[in-house]
Write a protein that holds these residues in place. Sequence first.
Motif, PDB file in Angstrom:
ATOM      1  N   LEU A  85      30.178  50.592  27.826  1.00  0.00           N
ATOM      2  CA  LEU A  85      30.817  49.387  27.790  1.00  0.00           C
ATOM      3  C   LEU A  85      29.823  48.564  27.294  1.00  0.00           C
ATOM      4  O   LEU A  85      30.367  47.385  26.696  1.00  0.00           O
ATOM      5  CB  LEU A  85      31.501  49.243  29.053  1.00  0.00           C
ATOM      6  N   GLY A  86      28.552  48.421  27.528  1.00  0.00           N
ATOM      7  CA  GLY A  86      27.804  47.444  27.402  1.00  0.00           C
ATOM      8  C   GLY A  86      28.007  46.116  28.159  1.00  0.00           C
ATOM      9  O   GLY A  86      28.793  46.084  29.071  1.00  0.00           O
ATOM     10  N   ALA A  87      27.029  45.074  27.890  1.00  0.00           N
ATOM     11  CA  ALA A  87      27.144  44.002  29.068  1.00  0.00           C
ATOM     12  C   ALA A  87      28.105  43.024  28.375  1.00  0.00           C
ATOM     13  O   ALA A  87      28.424  42.827  27.451  1.00  0.00           O
ATOM     14  CB  ALA A  87      25.646  43.147  28.866  1.00  0.00           C
ATOM     15  N   VAL A 101      26.798  37.976  33.818  1.00  0.00           N
ATOM     16  CA  VAL A 101      26.464  38.964  32.957  1.00  0.00           C
ATOM     17  C   VAL A 101      26.517  40.289  33.842  1.00  0.00           C
ATOM     18  O   VAL A 101      25.971  40.307  34.662  1.00  0.00           O
ATOM     19  CB  VAL A 101      25.125  38.941  32.284  1.00  0.00           C
ATOM     20  N   VAL A 102      27.509  41.130  33.130  1.00  0.00           N
ATOM     21  CA  VAL A 102      27.739  42.369  34.145  1.00  0.00           C
ATOM     22  C   VAL A 102      27.733  43.643  33.030  1.00  0.00           C
ATOM     23  O   VAL A 102      28.333  43.504  31.971  1.00  0.00           O
ATOM     24  CB  VAL A 102      28.923  42.261  34.815  1.00  0.00           C
ATOM     25  N   LYS A 127      36.894  46.234  28.155  1.00  0.00           N
ATOM     26  CA  LYS A 127      36.008  45.206  28.068  1.00  0.00           C
ATOM     27  C   LYS A 127      36.603  43.877  28.190  1.00  0.00           C
ATOM     28  O   LYS A 127      36.461  42.933  28.953  1.00  0.00           O
ATOM     29  CB  LYS A 127      35.404  45.132  26.477  1.00  0.00           C
ATOM     30  N   ASP A 128      37.962  43.696  27.662  1.00  0.00           N
ATOM     31  CA  ASP A 128      38.843  42.540  27.818  1.00  0.00           C
ATOM     32  C   ASP A 128      39.229  42.250  29.270  1.00  0.00           C
ATOM     33  O   ASP A 128      39.152  41.304  29.659  1.00  0.00           O
ATOM     34  CB  ASP A 128      39.905  42.704  26.912  1.00  0.00           C
ATOM     35  N   LEU A 174      25.279  48.357  36.760  1.00  0.00           N
ATOM     36  CA  LEU A 174      24.050  48.473  36.088  1.00  0.00           C
ATOM     37  C   LEU A 174      23.369  47.015  36.014  1.00  0.00           C
ATOM     38  O   LEU A 174      21.975  47.118  36.135  1.00  0.00           O
ATOM     39  CB  LEU A 174      24.034  48.981  34.851  1.00  0.00           C
ATOM     40  N   GLN A 175      23.987  45.972  35.896  1.00  0.00           N
ATOM     41  CA  GLN A 175      23.691  44.869  36.051  1.00  0.00           C
ATOM     42  C   GLN A 175      24.900  43.899  36.396  1.00  0.00           C
ATOM     43  O   GLN A 175      25.920  43.692  35.958  1.00  0.00           O
ATOM     44  CB  GLN A 175      23.202  44.083  34.652  1.00  0.00           C
TER      45      GLN A 175
END
Length: 181
Positions: A85-87, A101-102, A127-128, A174-175
Amino acid sequence: MADDGLDGLEEGGASFSSSKKGGVGGALPELLKWIAIALGAIILIVVIVVVTFNILSKNTPSTPSVPISDEYVTQREILDWYTSLGAIRTKTSDDISASVVVDIALGYKKDDKATSTEITQRNIELKDFLRRYFTEKTIAELKPQNEQKLKIELRNAINDEILSTSKIKDISFLQLDVLEQ
């Protein structure tokens, strides 16, 4: 001679009934003797068992190892994780907003190709949804002590609103950075 035999029976019968030592009183000492013999035998057997057990238990460790069956061992389910998915960057809904930021990993049943495929197909929707979800949160709701609650909310919301044919089992951050201004 025949008469002698009959005479002896009458006399013997009369003498037999009169020779008892007090009727029931004579049976009581005999009964007590057998009860004492039985109690003595039971006590002897118990003593032998206890001594034998103590001798045998000296050779074994004090805490016996008990085998545990696999069905009683509580293990967490091994999951496959979708991490593509990415940040995601957004702002909180506070008056003085903070940047969020997740980066999230979605856990699903091991070797479940249908879930992996559906997550990939709904990547943009996910993501949305995540961006909107974190935009609606405040700084207080994103504190570290609320992470477990956030994970459960996110998992349930993704399963109910985004995914249709499959379900995710767990979410890991992860973040998760909340940068106050």
